[in-house]
Design an enzyme around this catalytic site. Structure first.
Site, PDB file in Angstrom:
ATOM      1  N   GLY A   1       0.261   8.295  10.541  1.00  0.00           N
ATOM      2  CA  GLY A   1       0.316   8.333   9.071  1.00  0.00           C
ATOM      3  C   GLY A   1       0.709   9.657   8.462  1.00  0.00           C
ATOM      4  O   GLY A   1       1.869  10.061   8.526  1.00  0.00           O
TER       5      GLY A   1
ATOM      6  N   LYS B   1       2.538   3.482  18.934  1.00  0.00           N
ATOM      7  CA  LYS B   1       2.678   4.884  18.510  1.00  0.00           C
ATOM      8  C   LYS B   1       2.882   5.785  19.722  1.00  0.00           C
ATOM      9  O   LYS B   1       3.709   6.697  19.697  1.00  0.00           O
ATOM     10  CB  LYS B   1       1.444   5.300  17.710  1.00  0.00           C
TER      11      LYS B   1
ATOM     12  N   THR C   1       0.833  -1.214   0.000  1.00  0.00           N
ATOM     13  CA  THR C   1       0.000   0.000   0.000  1.00  0.00           C
ATOM     14  C   THR C   1       0.864   1.259   0.000  1.00  0.00           C
ATOM     15  O   THR C   1       0.661   2.175  -0.793  1.00  0.00           O
ATOM     16  CB  THR C   1      -0.908  -0.006   1.250  1.00  0.00           C
TER      17      THR C   1
ATOM     18  N   GLU D   1       8.570   9.657  10.180  1.00  0.00           N
ATOM     19  CA  GLU D   1       7.342  10.459  10.314  1.00  0.00           C
ATOM     20  C   GLU D   1       6.071   9.632  10.165  1.00  0.00           C
ATOM     21  O   GLU D   1       5.098   9.806  10.897  1.00  0.00           O
ATOM     22  CB  GLU D   1       7.358  11.586   9.260  1.00  0.00           C
TER      23      GLU D   1
ATOM     24  N   LYS E   1       6.114   1.396  12.872  1.00  0.00           N
ATOM     25  CA  LYS E   1       6.037   1.691  14.322  1.00  0.00           C
ATOM     26  C   LYS E   1       6.395   0.476  15.161  1.00  0.00           C
ATOM     27  O   LYS E   1       6.981   0.607  16.236  1.00  0.00           O
ATOM     28  CB  LYS E   1       4.649   2.188  14.727  1.00  0.00           C
TER      29      LYS E   1
ATOM     30  N   GLY F   1     -12.168  -2.628   4.427  1.00  0.00           N
ATOM     31  CA  GLY F   1     -10.698  -2.603   4.371  1.00  0.00           C
ATOM     32  C   GLY F   1     -10.075  -1.699   5.417  1.00  0.00           C
ATOM     33  O   GLY F   1      -8.882  -1.406   5.373  1.00  0.00           O
TER      34      GLY F   1
ATOM     35  N   ASP G   1      -1.536  -1.363  18.798  1.00  0.00           N
ATOM     36  CA  ASP G   1      -1.058  -0.451  17.762  1.00  0.00           C
ATOM     37  C   ASP G   1      -0.961   0.981  18.312  1.00  0.00           C
ATOM     38  O   ASP G   1       0.034   1.683  18.098  1.00  0.00           O
ATOM     39  CB  ASP G   1      -2.010  -0.514  16.555  1.00  0.00           C
TER      40      ASP G   1
ATOM     41  N   ILE H   1      -0.051  12.734   9.318  1.00  0.00           N
ATOM     42  CA  ILE H   1       0.071  13.923  10.192  1.00  0.00           C
ATOM     43  C   ILE H   1       1.545  14.120  10.557  1.00  0.00           C
ATOM     44  O   ILE H   1       2.157  13.213  11.121  1.00  0.00           O
ATOM     45  CB  ILE H   1      -0.748  13.755  11.501  1.00  0.00           C
TER      46      ILE H   1
HETATM   47  N1  LIG Z   1      -0.972   1.149   5.123  1.00  0.00           N
HETATM   48  C1  LIG Z   1      -1.017   2.237   5.875  1.00  0.00           C
HETATM   49  O1  LIG Z   1      -1.966   3.016   5.801  1.00  0.00           O
HETATM   50  C2  LIG Z   1       0.105   2.549   6.822  1.00  0.00           C
HETATM   51  C3  LIG Z   1       0.032   3.712   7.623  1.00  0.00           C
HETATM   52  C4  LIG Z   1       1.097   4.031   8.482  1.00  0.00           C
HETATM   53  C5  LIG Z   1       2.177   3.188   8.547  1.00  0.00           C
HETATM   54  N2  LIG Z   1       2.205   2.049   7.788  1.00  0.00           N
HETATM   55  C6  LIG Z   1       3.373   1.179   7.885  1.00  0.00           C
HETATM   56  O2  LIG Z   1       3.992   1.094   6.629  1.00  0.00           O
HETATM   57  C7  LIG Z   1       4.585  -0.177   6.473  1.00  0.00           C
HETATM   58  C8  LIG Z   1       4.047  -0.827   5.202  1.00  0.00           C
HETATM   59  O3  LIG Z   1       2.661  -0.952   5.304  1.00  0.00           O
HETATM   60  P1  LIG Z   1       1.740  -1.361   4.052  1.00  0.00           P
HETATM   61  O4  LIG Z   1       0.355  -1.085   4.467  1.00  0.00           O
HETATM   62  O5  LIG Z   1       2.268  -0.776   2.811  1.00  0.00           O
HETATM   63  O6  LIG Z   1       1.966  -2.932   4.056  1.00  0.00           O
HETATM   64  P2  LIG Z   1       1.568  -3.981   2.906  1.00  0.00           P
HETATM   65  O7  LIG Z   1       0.572  -3.397   1.974  1.00  0.00           O
HETATM   66  O8  LIG Z   1       1.261  -5.244   3.573  1.00  0.00           O
HETATM   67  O9  LIG Z   1       2.937  -4.128   2.094  1.00  0.00           O
HETATM   68  C9  LIG Z   1       4.061  -4.758   2.634  1.00  0.00           C
HETATM   69  C10 LIG Z   1       5.069  -4.922   1.530  1.00  0.00           C
HETATM   70  O10 LIG Z   1       6.248  -5.509   2.067  1.00  0.00           O
HETATM   71  C11 LIG Z   1       6.582  -6.674   1.335  1.00  0.00           C
HETATM   72  N3  LIG Z   1       7.138  -7.634   2.257  1.00  0.00           N
HETATM   73  C12 LIG Z   1       6.561  -8.147   3.359  1.00  0.00           C
HETATM   74  N4  LIG Z   1       7.367  -9.022   3.950  1.00  0.00           N
HETATM   75  C13 LIG Z   1       8.478  -9.086   3.198  1.00  0.00           C
HETATM   76  C14 LIG Z   1       9.669  -9.842   3.261  1.00  0.00           C
HETATM   77  N5  LIG Z   1       9.868 -10.725   4.244  1.00  0.00           N
HETATM   78  N6  LIG Z   1      10.604  -9.645   2.305  1.00  0.00           N
HETATM   79  C15 LIG Z   1      10.399  -8.769   1.327  1.00  0.00           C
HETATM   80  N7  LIG Z   1       9.285  -8.017   1.195  1.00  0.00           N
HETATM   81  C16 LIG Z   1       8.337  -8.194   2.124  1.00  0.00           C
HETATM   82  C17 LIG Z   1       5.306  -7.175   0.694  1.00  0.00           C
HETATM   83  O11 LIG Z   1       5.611  -7.897  -0.469  1.00  0.00           O
HETATM   84  P3  LIG Z   1       4.463  -8.515  -1.416  1.00  0.00           P
HETATM   85  O12 LIG Z   1       3.681  -7.355  -1.936  1.00  0.00           O
HETATM   86  O13 LIG Z   1       5.198  -9.211  -2.498  1.00  0.00           O
HETATM   87  O14 LIG Z   1       3.676  -9.426  -0.540  1.00  0.00           O
HETATM   88  C18 LIG Z   1       4.601  -5.842   0.405  1.00  0.00           C
HETATM   89  O15 LIG Z   1       4.998  -5.334  -0.842  1.00  0.00           O
HETATM   90  C19 LIG Z   1       4.268  -0.952   7.751  1.00  0.00           C
HETATM   91  O16 LIG Z   1       5.318  -0.832   8.666  1.00  0.00           O
HETATM   92  C20 LIG Z   1       3.035  -0.230   8.292  1.00  0.00           C
HETATM   93  O17 LIG Z   1       2.893  -0.349   9.688  1.00  0.00           O
HETATM   94  C21 LIG Z   1       1.212   1.719   6.936  1.00  0.00           C
END
Ligand SMILES: NC(=O)c1ccc[n+]([C@@H]2O[C@H](COP(=O)([O-])OP(=O)(O)OC[C@H]3O[C@@H](n4cnc5c(N)ncnc54)[C@H](OP(=O)(O)O)[C@@H]3O)[C@@H](O)[C@H]2O)c1
Length: 439
Positions: free
Chosen positions: A136, A207, A14, A131, A107, A189, A203, A138
């Site tokens: 997120g 934070k 994402t 940040e 986090k 979602g 969670d 903010i």
């Molecule tokens: N989503 C949000 O709104 C949001 C907000 C604030 C902070 N965050 C933080 O941002 C980070 C990413 O979140 P996200 O929502 O983008 O997660 P996500 O959609 O689940 O994406 C995770 C990505 O990491 C890859 N990945 C996972 N395990 C891996 C491994 N062992 N080796 C290599 N690649 C790996 C996955 O690969 P595949 O795609 O191939 O499975 C995927 O592309 C997290 O730390 C989350 O807490 C997210």
């Protein structure tokens, strides 16, 4: 560093995919603002074949995140995989040990290893920016780390989990149960298939542990935080709260007290009409009270690909604008070795007002028993309301009673409720929700 700031991004989900798109689409604007071209050179995820809706054709794919983190073709390692273990931990550590600045949104990783990673960044003269890890989109970390340098913070609190805030908002707006709203959040979602981490407050605690460290110069210590999620909140609580002029929010609160820092995550009553009560749906908010600036609150999107990538991109631009060889500010606002221990909060000593909802046997003397038990503990009542009786078959009728107390201690409340229970008046569980005093 080459003329361009070269990014290696691990994680193309994402946030990662949104970041790649933003860096590509806004290249000229970022170059003008950063004084340097910012380009993605290397990427990694679990699946190489997955279509991520972004153009990866000119980028180098490196299978192992640790190798990506050490690559000579990057200046900044951007960790967007998530998780508090490997490969997030080992790759971020490898990047810092190999002279790469790091940006992460993780986090969970920072809550567990943040102090150690901050120390490595400091020793190597590198930036560790995060940040997006709290609230997120903010920009609260920058505000706390940079803009409030001249302040002593007295309290930081906020709505830090969009899933919980969405559920509580829907319960109030639509009169639905917790379970119905959770299911709805999952369908839309907003909640994970396994929502435990969100709804039990973990969670928010991750934070809050980062915010508390920045606010009070303490080590990041999620285990020191008192934790209570929203699973026991009922529609009856929400309705009673509204009648009494309150709204229920899951808050993360860290307060400076004479006994140290009290950090807690729990459902809290906030007055209707207050700024924090008006934060609805998946929106996040963080409020800071400090000696010089007074009170301020920031609200906005706490999650979502673009909003989170916006914060990540801001961190990257700060690195682009930093001067090579210049001493960088410490990741946690002060040198990691100087952070103080953060002891676990003693909730017994917590002081505040309390909302209590009891179901009691509707017999003469019940109100007197409650009043006596409260008085024994020196608790003064702001209000006591007996609501409509509910007959349950041939059993005695049961009466819901709502109490609101003036400021007292949690120890006193627990002792008074034990007393009511031992008088044999209570039917079922006594619901207790803390009232958060706002300035
Ligand atoms: N989503 C949000 O709104 C949001 C907000 C604030 C902070 N965050 C933080 O941002 C980070 C990413 O979140 P996200 O929502 O983008 O997660 P996500 O959609 O689940 O994406 C995770 C990505 O990491 C890859 N990945 C996972 N395990 C891996 C491994 N062992 N080796 C290599 N690649 C790996 C996955 O690969 P595949 O795609 O191939 O499975 C995927 O592309 C997290 O730390 C989350 O807490 C997210």
């Amino acid at each position: 560093m080459s003329n361009s700031l070269r990014l290696g991004i691990a994680g193309l989900g994402t946030v990662g995919a949104a970041l790649v798109r933003i860096v590509q689409e806004k290249h000229d604007m970022l170059t003008a603002r950063c004084g340097q071209s910012v380009v993605v050179t290397c990427v990694n995820a679990r699946s190489k074949s997955k279509d991520r809706g972004v153009d990866l054709s000119n980028l180098t794919w490196i299978d192992d995140p640790v190798e990506l983190a050490k690559s000579d073709d990057i200046d900044v390692y951007v960790e967007l995989m998530g998780g508090d273990g490997d490969p997030a931990y080992s790759s971020v550590k490898a990047a810092l040990e190999n002279g790469k600045h790091v940006v992460t949104a993780n986090k969970a990783l920072l809550a567990k290893h943040g102090v150690e990673l901050a120390e490595i960044a400091e020793q190597n003269g590198l930036l560790l920016n995060y940040e997006a890890a709290v609230a997120g989109g903010i920009p609260i970390i920058k505000v706390m780390r940079e803009s409030l340098t001249a302040n002593s913070v007295t309290r930081v609190f906020g709505i830090l989990n969009g899933t919980c805030n969405y559920i509580l908002t829907r319960m109030e707006d639509d009169g639905l149960s917790f379970e119905e709203c959770l299911k709805d959040a999952q369908d839309l979602g907003f909640a994970e298939a396994d929502p435990t981490f969100d709804i039990e407050g973990n969670d928010t605690a991750h934070k809050l542990s980062i915010l508390a460290s920045l606010a009070f110069g303490t080590r990041i210590a999620p285990d020191a935080i008192y934790l209570e999620g929203i699973t026991k909140i009922t529609i009856e609580d929400i309705e009673a709260a509204r009648e009494l002029g309150y709204r229920i929010k899951l808050l993360g609160v860290a307060t400076k007290t004479p006994n140290g820092v009290e950090s807690r995550v729990h459902p809290a009553m906030v007055p209707l009409g207050s700024a924090i009560a008006e934060i609805g749906g998946v929106t996040n908010a963080v409020s800071i009270e400090a000696d010089t600036v007074g009170s301020l609150m920031m609200s906005g999107p706490g999650a979502g690909g673009d909003a989170t990538a916006s914060a990540v991109a801001g961190d990257i631009c700060d690195i682009a604008k930093s001067k090579p060889g210049h001493q960088h500010g410490p990741a946690l606002g002060q040198p990691a070795h100087s952070l103080l221990p953060h002891e676990r909060s003693q909730m017994r000593a917590h002081e505040g007002g309390y909302f209590i909802r009891l179901t009691v046997q509707d017999k003469p003397g019940t109100m007197a028993s409650i009043a006596t038990r409260m008085a024994e503990q020196g608790i003064s009542l702001e209000s006591i309301v007996q609501r409509k009786h509910k007959k349950s078959g041939d059993e005695d009728s049961h009466a819901p009673i709502i109490l609101v107390t003036h400021e007292t201690t949690e120890h006193a409340i627990n002792a008074a409720l034990e007393g009511v229970k031992s008088d044999g008046r209570l039917v079922g569980h006594a619901q207790m929700i803390r009232i958060e005093k706002l300035t």
